[in-house]
Design an enzyme around this catalytic site. Structure first.
Site, PDB file in Angstrom:
ATOM      1  N   ASP A 156       0.671  -1.283  -0.090  1.00 17.47           N
ATOM      2  CA  ASP A 156      -0.067  -0.035   0.152  1.00 17.47           C
ATOM      3  C   ASP A 156       0.950   1.312   0.148  1.00 17.47           C
ATOM      4  O   ASP A 156       0.680   1.970   0.678  1.00 17.47           O
ATOM      5  CB  ASP A 156      -0.855  -0.036   1.232  1.00 17.47           C
ATOM      6  N   GLU A 213     -11.309   0.437  -3.388  1.00 20.45           N
ATOM      7  CA  GLU A 213     -10.653   1.081  -2.264  1.00 20.45           C
ATOM      8  C   GLU A 213      -9.534   1.823  -2.841  1.00 20.45           C
ATOM      9  O   GLU A 213      -9.166   1.976  -3.657  1.00 20.45           O
ATOM     10  CB  GLU A 213     -10.335  -0.268  -1.203  1.00 20.45           C
TER      11      GLU A 213
HETATM   12  O1  FUB Z   1      -3.216  -3.729   2.902  1.00 18.33           O
HETATM   13  C1  FUB Z   1      -4.623  -4.078   3.699  1.00 18.33           C
HETATM   14  C2  FUB Z   1      -5.651  -3.536   2.398  1.00 18.33           C
HETATM   15  O2  FUB Z   1      -5.498  -4.393   1.144  1.00 18.33           O
HETATM   16  C3  FUB Z   1      -5.483  -2.184   2.037  1.00 18.33           C
HETATM   17  O3  FUB Z   1      -6.020  -1.140   3.032  1.00 18.33           O
HETATM   18  C4  FUB Z   1      -6.336  -2.010   0.862  1.00 18.33           C
HETATM   19  O4  FUB Z   1      -6.001  -1.111  -0.094  1.00 18.33           O
HETATM   20  C5  FUB Z   1      -5.496  -3.476   0.136  1.00 18.33           C
HETATM   21  O5  FUB Z   1      -4.231  -3.233  -0.322  1.00 18.33           O
END
Ligand code: FUB
Length: 447
Positions: free
Chosen positions: A31, A204
């Site tokens: 991320d 997301e």
């Molecule tokens: O890294 C955990 C979660 O997975 C993140 O918050 C999302 O964006 C995805 O990458």
């Protein structure tokens, strides 16, 4: 394939790591939010780790203990500042939940604001978003005692407009949200609203930026028949409505993707994550590649490369297995006692590997080092400029090192003065019919 099984996560000192893609290999990072502060490139990733012994069943997927921060030093060295925040230091957080998902950091005035999601101990939501402030991009941060009221969700993505107004984008699900922030950047100024104009499907990883008066809203987007992609939409206003423009990166078979876009030293870059270092898509590693805009402001799709960004210079490892082109030879996980990563192998007669953008600077390098292992006694490899028949600048004779996993560092003279950015080619030579000449891990220019 050999998988990386041991990592020293609890670092006490600043570390320096040389890397192309993935950017660092001494720990797992995901991320990545890249930011340029005062002309320097910083990256704020989350971190993935193995669950504590005995708790493996609780964390079949992500196990995320907290955050490190990194900056790019010289041409391709990533400096690791160690822990910025550990999960049990979140004032409002539930303990030992390993729930520290994607963070962000942004500067307003002379203050750095670090935003992160965590599982709240009051049980009011899956994730809340907290914030801390510092006068330094890598902390120490002073953490707010409570999460940001009125915000519930993951993946904070911050944006500050030219008029200094701040916006917090966040969420994961069918909808993403945005809320304007108060002057203090620690409270929302109005209730969050849905980011309008995005296509259907799970989303997301909000990340917004502005270029030439266009507001770009980028996000991870799951297509039912493709999986995670990185998409983008544009608007005339940070609150939208946005118009979906397409994908920045196709699905790369990586379980999740999560990204950021930044302009550094005149070049745009996409940061994202992938998992080939671990072999498991919940133990990810941050990567970066150059990104280009078309004249009309739309974004050309980015194809992930091994080579990534950065120009290794004198004293920095040239990770030759992160090649631009390869002919005949192959790459594989490095064996023996070498740090996690890859090597060039299957180096048969006249096989070659090309690595673009080595920075020879003003031509002060006089020697070149190579990290090699060899189980045989004949042959050599040459360093040439531009192509396999280009100007010869160094020759390494190959000797038996004790076996294909017995690593040693050798060095030889540079026979030509070379300056500036150059594409180098390593050409492996022996008898026709040789199975392989040498395993080569990295090269390094020295003065
Ligand atoms: O890294 C955990 C979660 O997975 C993140 O918050 C999302 O964006 C995805 O990458």
């Amino acid at each position: 394939m050999k998988k990386v099984t041991t990592f020293t996560l609890f670092l006490v000192a600043i570390q320096f790591c040389f890397a192309q893609n993935p950017l660092v290999t001494h720990m797992f990072t995901a991320d990545p939010t890249a930011r340029v502060f005062n002309g320097k490139l910083y990256v704020y990733p989350s971190s993935d780790t193995y669950p504590p012994a005995g708790r493996e069943k609780e964390f079949p997927r992500f196990c995320m203990p907290g955050y490190h921060a990194f900056s790019l030093e010289n041409g391709s060295t990533w400096k690791d500042y160690g822990w910025i925040l550990k999960e049990n230091d979140v004032p409002w957080g539930n303990k030992d939940t390993f729930a520290m998902w994607a963070p962000d950091c942004i500067k307003k005035g002379d203050t750095y604001y670090y935003y992160y999601p965590a599982a709240p101990k009051d049980g009011s939501s899956f994730r809340r978003i907290g914030v801390g402030t510092s006068k330094n991009p890598t902390g120490p941060f002073k953490w707010e005692k409570n999460y940001i009221k009125g915000v519930s969700g993951i993946d904070p993505g911050l944006f500050i407009d030219d008029n200094e107004k701040g916006y917090l984008y966040f969420g994961g699900g069918k909808e993403l949200f945005v809320a304007p922030l108060k002057e203090n950047m620690k409270e929302i100024a109005a209730d969050p609203i849905k980011v309008e104009g995005l296509p259907a499907g799970y989303k997301e990883g909000s990340f917004a930026f502005k270029k030439d008066s266009i507001y770009y809203f980028t996000f991870a987007h799951v297509f039912p028949d493709e999986g995670y992609t990185i998409g983008y939409a544009t608007a005339k206003n940070p609150l939208g409505p946005f118009t979906y423009q397409g994908k920045i990166m196709d699905n790369i078979n990586n379980g999740t993707n999560h990204h950021s876009v930044v302009k550094y030293n005149g070049k745009w870059m996409l940061f994202y994550h992938y998992w080939d270092l671990s072999g498991f898509n919940k133990l990810r590693s941050m990567c970066a590649d150059y990104l280009e805009f078309k004249k009309d402001g739309t974004i050309k799709k980015v194809k992930p490369t091994k080579r990534g960004i950065g120009n290794p210079t004198i004293g920095e490892e040239i990770q030759i297995d992160r090649y631009n082109e390869i002919d005949g030879a192959k790459t594989a996980y490095v064996g023996g006692n070498e740090p996690a990563g890859w090597m060039v192998t299957e180096t048969t007669m006249m096989s070659s590997v090309k690595f673009n953008g080595v920075d020879f600077g003003k031509g002060t390098a006089t020697k070149i080092k190579a990290r090699v292992a060899s189980g045989q006694r004949i042959g050599s490899f040459e360093i040439r400029i531009g192509n396999p028949k280009g100007k010869l600048i160094a020759t390494f004779p190959v000797k038996y090192t004790g076996g294909w996993n017995s690593w040693t560092t050798i060095e030889t003279e540079l026979t030509e003065k070379v300056t500036g950015l150059q594409n180098i080619v390593v050409v492996f030579k022996s008898d026709w019919g040789s199975t392989k000449i040498v395993n080569l891990n990295w090269l390094k220019l020295i003065e």
